[in-house]
Write an enzyme that holds these catalytic residues in place. Structure first.
Site, PDB file in Angstrom:
ATOM      1  N   GLU A  82       0.794  -1.226   0.000  1.00 14.71           N
ATOM      2  CA  GLU A  82       0.000   0.000   0.000  1.00 14.71           C
ATOM      3  C   GLU A  82       0.823   1.271   0.000  1.00 14.71           C
ATOM      4  O   GLU A  82       0.546   2.209  -0.738  1.00 14.71           O
ATOM      5  CB  GLU A  82      -0.979   0.023   1.186  1.00 14.71           C
ATOM      6  CG  GLU A  82      -2.206  -0.875   1.013  1.00 14.71           C
ATOM      7  CD  GLU A  82      -1.963  -2.320   1.396  1.00 14.71           C
ATOM      8  OE1 GLU A  82      -0.833  -2.638   1.835  1.00 14.71           O
ATOM      9  OE2 GLU A  82      -2.894  -3.141   1.271  1.00 14.71           O
TER      10      GLU A  82
ATOM     11  N   HIS B 229     -10.928  -4.249  10.802  1.00 13.71           N
ATOM     12  CA  HIS B 229     -11.554  -3.946   9.518  1.00 13.71           C
ATOM     13  C   HIS B 229     -12.786  -3.053   9.651  1.00 13.71           C
ATOM     14  O   HIS B 229     -13.677  -3.108   8.810  1.00 13.71           O
ATOM     15  CB  HIS B 229     -11.965  -5.238   8.801  1.00 13.71           C
ATOM     16  CG  HIS B 229     -10.854  -5.894   8.036  1.00 13.71           C
ATOM     17  ND1 HIS B 229      -9.835  -6.559   8.646  1.00 13.71           N
ATOM     18  CD2 HIS B 229     -10.607  -5.984   6.711  1.00 13.71           C
ATOM     19  CE1 HIS B 229      -9.014  -7.037   7.728  1.00 13.71           C
ATOM     20  NE2 HIS B 229      -9.459  -6.701   6.541  1.00 13.71           N
TER      21      HIS B 229
HETATM   22  C1  LIG Z   1      -2.483  -4.481   4.363  1.00 11.70           C
HETATM   23  C2  LIG Z   1      -3.615  -5.220   3.761  1.00 11.70           C
HETATM   24  N1  LIG Z   1      -3.929  -5.015   2.483  1.00 11.70           N
HETATM   25  C3  LIG Z   1      -4.955  -5.689   1.915  1.00 11.70           C
HETATM   26  C4  LIG Z   1      -5.690  -6.571   2.646  1.00 11.70           C
HETATM   27  C5  LIG Z   1      -6.870  -7.310   2.016  1.00 11.70           C
HETATM   28  N2  LIG Z   1      -6.500  -8.704   1.880  1.00 11.70           N
HETATM   29  C6  LIG Z   1      -6.870  -9.618   2.788  1.00 11.70           C
HETATM   30  S1  LIG Z   1      -6.222 -11.104   2.483  1.00 11.70           S
HETATM   31  C7  LIG Z   1      -5.476 -10.576   1.080  1.00 11.70           C
HETATM   32  C8  LIG Z   1      -4.689 -11.526   0.260  1.00 11.70           C
HETATM   33  C9  LIG Z   1      -3.580 -12.133   1.012  1.00 11.70           C
HETATM   34  O1  LIG Z   1      -3.017 -13.148   0.268  1.00 11.70           O
HETATM   35  P1  LIG Z   1      -1.959 -14.119   0.886  1.00 11.70           P
HETATM   36  O2  LIG Z   1      -0.987 -13.355   1.720  1.00 11.70           O
HETATM   37  O3  LIG Z   1      -1.397 -14.933  -0.207  1.00 11.70           O
HETATM   38  O4  LIG Z   1      -2.772 -15.036   1.898  1.00 11.70           O
HETATM   39  P2  LIG Z   1      -3.948 -16.079   1.590  1.00 11.70           P
HETATM   40  O5  LIG Z   1      -5.225 -15.328   1.803  1.00 11.70           O
HETATM   41  O6  LIG Z   1      -3.789 -16.577   0.224  1.00 11.70           O
HETATM   42  O7  LIG Z   1      -3.819 -17.145   2.615  1.00 11.70           O
HETATM   43  C10 LIG Z   1      -5.736  -9.232   0.875  1.00 11.70           C
HETATM   44  C11 LIG Z   1      -5.254  -8.438  -0.267  1.00 11.70           C
HETATM   45  C12 LIG Z   1      -5.352  -6.732   4.002  1.00 11.70           C
HETATM   46  N3  LIG Z   1      -6.045  -7.558   4.812  1.00 11.70           N
HETATM   47  N4  LIG Z   1      -4.309  -6.065   4.531  1.00 11.70           N
END
Ligand SMILES: Cc1ncc(C[n+]2csc(CCOP(=O)(O)OP(=O)(O)O)c2C)c(N)n1
Ligand SMILES: [Mg+2]
Lengths: 350, 327
Positions: B61, B130
Site C-alpha cells: 500500500e 476492519h
Molecule cells: C495491508 C492489507 N492489504 C490488503 C488486505 C486485504 N486482503 C486480505 S487477504 C489478502 C490476500 C492475502 O493473500 P496471501 O498473503 O497470499 O494469503 P492467503 O489469503 O492466500 O492465505 C488481501 C489483499 C489486508 N487484509 N491487509
C-alpha cells in the site's frame, strides 16, 4: 514415522476439514457474518508444522487461522463460539474469525492486516533471545504478504540479530484473485530470503509427512541458536479466498498442472480459460488428506475401521462445538466496557 | 442520462467516463483489474482500458500510493484504490508526508492531482481491524481534501470533480452504501465538491452528518416529525474543507445543533464541527450542542455489540429529544 504420530496428524487434518466445512455451513445459515477465510486444501501445512512445535514455542498467524488454533489445542468449541461471537469464545466474542488469540497455548493471534505477523514474530523472538531460552517462534504468512514492507524490514532484523524465528510461507498461489505471477516478480518466495542471508527452502506443502519432518529439523536448529529460517510450502486452497469469493477466476488448467506438480505456466492460462467450480477443484486437487490416508493404508498403518471410527468421533466433536456455540450467551455491553476497560480506566498517576 | 443506479455503479460510471475522456487517468489497486474490484467499483474497466491503465498491484500500500503521488507530480491523474481504509494506515506516509506536503514544500511547483479512494466504516461483523473510520486522522492534515458522498448522485459527481481537481483528494466510501440505490441524473449541474447540502428542511433543530449516517439521520427525522419535532438535516458531503456557511445559515433559524458521526467521539469530526459552529454561532444557539458518535472502543466482533458501538436511529432520536423545544 510412528504409526501413532501419523494417526494424530490424520485425525487433525480430518478435524480441520470438518471444522471448516461446518463453519461455512453455519455462516450460510446466518449464524454469523463478516469475513470467513477457510482452510480446506491447505491442512498439511498447519498440521505438519504445528505438530512439530513444542508447547513452549510461539505461533503468530493470519486471518486464515482457525485450523492453526485447532491443531495447537484450542478446543473446537471455544473456536466455534468465537466464530459465533459468543461470550465463551476464546476471545469472549470480541475478536471473531480473523482474530483468535490463546495466550495459554502461546497462540499469539490471528492478524487481518496483511504483513503484521512478521513484526510481532520478531518481537516475540527478540524476547526469547534476551531470555536465552530454547524456544522458537513460528510466523505464518501468505504468498501475497511478501510484498508488504514489513516482510523485508523484519527479515533483515531477524537475520541481523539472529532471532529464533521460523518464517513459514503458505504459498497457495493467490492474493485473493491475483495469481502469484501477477503479484510477484520473483515467484519462488524462498529465494527472497537470500537477500537477507536467511537460509530457506521450498517443499511440497501437500505432503504432511515431509512438512512435519522438515519443520522438526528446522525448529530444533532454531531453538539451539541457529538463527532464522524461511520455509516455503507449496499448497492450494480449494475454496475461494473467503465466503464472499466464489474463486471462479482460477482456470481448470492450473488445477491440473498443480495436480501433477508442474510449475504453473502463465502461457497455459491463456490457452484454456475454462473456469472450474470449487467442487471440481476439490475433486481434482492434490488433496493432502487423501495423500496421507493412502500412504498410511499402503504401509498398513491404518485400517478402514480406524478411519471410520476417527471420522465418527470428529463428527460428534464438531456437532458438540456448534451446540456449545449456540448455547453460549451473547456478551453484554457492560461486560465489554468493564472487562476491557478501554479509555475508561481511572488510574491514579503519582 | 437519468437512471436509478447503485452507489457502486455510479462510481464505476464516473471512472469509466473520466478514463474515456482523459488518457492521463489511470487506476491502481489490489484486485481492481481482472477481479473487478472488491466492491465491483472497477468492474469492466480492465477489459475496456487494459492492464496498464487498470493495474492490479501487490499488497504494497505505501509504495503503490506513493507511486500515485510520483505519477501525479508529472501530470498523470491516478486514482488509487486502497482496498479498505484499514490498509490506508500503511499508506499514511505516502498520503500525509508526500501527497499533502509536496505542493506546499515545493513552493507550488508541483500539484498532486491524485484521488485515493477507500471503502470504510463499520459494516457487518468485520471485527476491530476492519471497521475503522479515519476521518479524524485525515481531517487534521493540512493539504488534503476529503469527500464523503452519501448518494449515487454525489458519488458520481464528486468522483468526477475529484479526478479533475489538482489537489490530492481522499474519497471516503462507506461499505454499507455500495448497494444503496438512487437516481443518477447527469444533467443536473453538480454542486461544488465541498458544498454541503440540506437534505431535509426543518425548523426545530439542525442535524449535521455525512456519509452513511445521513441516511440514518433522515430516518430519525421522519420519526421525530411524528412527535412534532421538525429536524433540518444537513449532509456535509465534504469533511475538508467544511461548508460552514450552509451550517450556520441553518442554525440561524433552528438554534439547536446535533452532530452525528460514526467515528469515535473523542477528538473526532464532531468535536471540530461543534467547536467551530459554537464559536461562530454562539449567540444563535439556544442550548448546548449535542454529539452522537461511536463509542471509544475498538469495534467488537459480536453483532449486537458492534451495533451498540455506533449511533443507531434510536440514538439520534433520543438525542434530539433531549433538547427543550418551545411548545
Ligand atoms: C495491508 C492489507 N492489504 C490488503 C488486505 C486485504 N486482503 C486480505 S487477504 C489478502 C490476500 C492475502 O493473500 P496471501 O498473503 O497470499 O494469503 P492467503 O489469503 O492466500 O492465505 C488481501 C489483499 C489486508 N487484509 N491487509
Ligand atoms: Mg495466498
Amino acid at each position: 514415522m510412528e504409526r501413532e504420530q501419523i494417526h494424530k496428524m490424520l485425525r487433525d487434518m480430518l478435524r480441520a476439514r470438518a471444522f471448516e466445512e461446518r463453519a461455512a455451513e453455519e455462516y450460510s445459515k446466518g449464524n454469523f457474518t463478516g469475513f470467513l477465510h477457510l482452510y480446506p486444501g491447505e491442512e498439511a501445512v498447519a498440521v505438519g508444522v504445528i505438530h512439530a512445535a513444542e508447547p513452549s514455542d510461539y505461533i503468530v498467524t493470519t486471518y486464515r487461522e482457525h485450523v492453526h488454533a485447532l491443531v495447537r489445542g484450542t478446543p473446537s468449541k471455544a473456536i466455534m463460539a468465537e466464530l459465533f461471537g459468543r461470550r465463551d469464545g476464546v476471545c469472549k466474542g470480541m475478536g471473531g474469525s480473523m482474530h483468535l488469540f490463546d495466550a495459554e497455548r502461546r497462540f499469539m493471534g490471528g492478524y487481518a492486516i496483511v504483513g503484521e505477523t512478521y513484526p510481532i514474530a520478531i518481537g516475540v523472538g527478540y524476547a526469547v533471545m534476551l531470555r536465552k531460552l530454547p524456544e522458537a517462534v513460528i510466523c505464518f504468512f501468505g504468498d501475497g504478504a511478501v510484498n508488504q514492507g514489513t516482510f523485508h524490514e523484519s527479515l533483515n532484523m531477524a537475520a541481523l540479530w539472529r532471532l529464533p524465528v521460523l518464517f513459514v510461507c503458505e504459498n497457495n498461489h493467490y492474493q485473493i484473485g491475483t495469481e502469484i505471477h501477477r503479484h510477484s516478480a520473483v515467484t519462488d518466495v524462498y529465494k527472497r530470503a537470500a537477500a537477507y542471508n536467511i537460509p530457506a527452502e521450498k517443499i511440497n506443502g501437500m505432503d504432511v509427512l515431509t512438512v512435519n519432518r522438515t519443520t522438526q529439523r528446522l525448529l530444533k536448529q532454531i531453538r539451539s541458536g541457529g538463527g532464522p529460517y524461511l520455509l516455503e510450502l507449496e499448497t492450494y486452497r480449494f475454496r475461494g479466498h473467503s465466503m464472499a469469493d466464489p474463486g471462479t477466476y482460477r482456470p481448470a488448467v492450473e488445477v491440473h498442472s498443480f495436480t501433477t506438480q508442474d510449475p504453473i505456466s502463465i502461457a497455459a492460462h491463456e490457452i484454456e480459460l475454462n473456469y472450474p467450480t470449487t467442487d471440481q477443484i476439490a475433486e481434482v486437487g492434490p488433496d493432502c488428506i487423501t495423500l496421507l490416508t493412502q500412504h498410511a493404508q499402503e504401509k498398513g498403518q491404518l485400517i478402514e475401521q480406524e478411519l471410520a471410527l476417527m471420522k465418527d468421533d470428529i463428527a460428534k466433536e464438531i456437532d458438540a462445538a456448534v451446540d456449545f456455540a449456540l448455547q453460549s450467551p451473547q456478551p453484554t455491553l457492560e461486560e465489554c466496557l468493564d472487562d476491557f476497560n478501554i479509555n475508561q480506566r481511572t488510574e491514579i498517576l503519582i | 442520462m437519468r437512471e436509478e443506479k447503485n452507489y457502486w455503479q455510479a462510481l464505476n460510471l464516473a471512472l469509466d467516463m473520466a478514463m474515456a475522456e482523459d488518457s492521463s487517468v489511470f487506476i491502481l489497486g489490489e484486485d481492481v483489474g481482472l477481479y473487478g474490484g472488491t466492491y465491483r467499483v472497477t468492474e469492466g474497466l480492465y477489459a475496456k482500458y487494459g492492464e496498464e491503465r487498470v493495474r492490479d498491484t501487490p499488497i504494497s500500500e505505501n509504495s503503490f500510493t506513493g507511486l500515485g503521488v510520483g505519477a501525479a507530480m508529472v501530470g498523470m491523474r491516478p486514482v488509487v484504490e486502497i482496498m479498505t481504509i484499514n490498509f490506508a494506515l500503511l499508506a499514511l506516509d505516502a498520503i500525509i508526508n508526500m501527497a499533502a506536503k509536496i505542493p506546499f514544500m515545493s513552493g507550488g511547483q508541483y500539484t498532486i492531482p491524485l484521488v485515493v479512494r477507500m471503502p470504510g466504516g463499520v459494516a457487518k461483523q468485520l471485527a476491530a481491524q476492519h471497521s475503522q473510520r479515519l476521518e479524524h486522522t485525515l481531517m487534521n492534515v493540512p493539504g488534503l481534501r476529503i469527500a464523503v458522498p452519501s448518494t449515487p448522485q454525489d458519488a458520481y459527481w464528486q468522483l468526477r470533480q475529484a479526478i479533475n481537481s489538482n489537489d490530492p483528494i481522499i474519497f471516503l466510501e462507506h461499505e454499507l452504501l455500495y448497494f444503496t440505490k438512487g437516481i443518477l441524473d447527469s444533467s443536473i449541474e453538480p454542486l461544488p465538491i465541498h458544498r454541503a447540502q440540506v437534505r431535509r428542511k426543518g425548523k426545530h433543530l439542525t442535524i449535521i452528518s455525512y456519509s452513511r449516517h445521513v441516511l440514518l439521520c433522515l430516518q430519525a427525522a421522519e420519526q421525530l416529525a411524528k412527535q412534532g419535532i421538525d429536524a433540518e438535516v444537513i449532509d456535509l458531503r465534504s469533511l475538508k474543507p467544511i461548508d460552514w456557511d450552509t451550517c450556520a445559515q441553518s442554525l440561524q433559524h433552528t438554534h439547536r445543533l446535533l452532530v452525528v458521526e460514526e467515528d469515535c467521539q473523542f477528538a473526532g469530526s464532531g468535536a471540530e464541527i461543534v467547536t467551530h459552529l459554537t464559536e461562530r454561532c454562539f449567540f444563535e444557539l439556544d442550548e448546548a450542542p449535542i454529539r452522537v458518535a461511536g463509542r471509544d472502543i475498538p469495534t467488537p466482533f459480536n453483532a449486537q455489540l458492534e451495533a451498540a458501538s455506533i449511533p443507531q436511529v434510536a440514538d439520534i432520536i433520543a438525542a434530539a429529544q433531549r433538547f427543550r423545544y418551545p411548545s
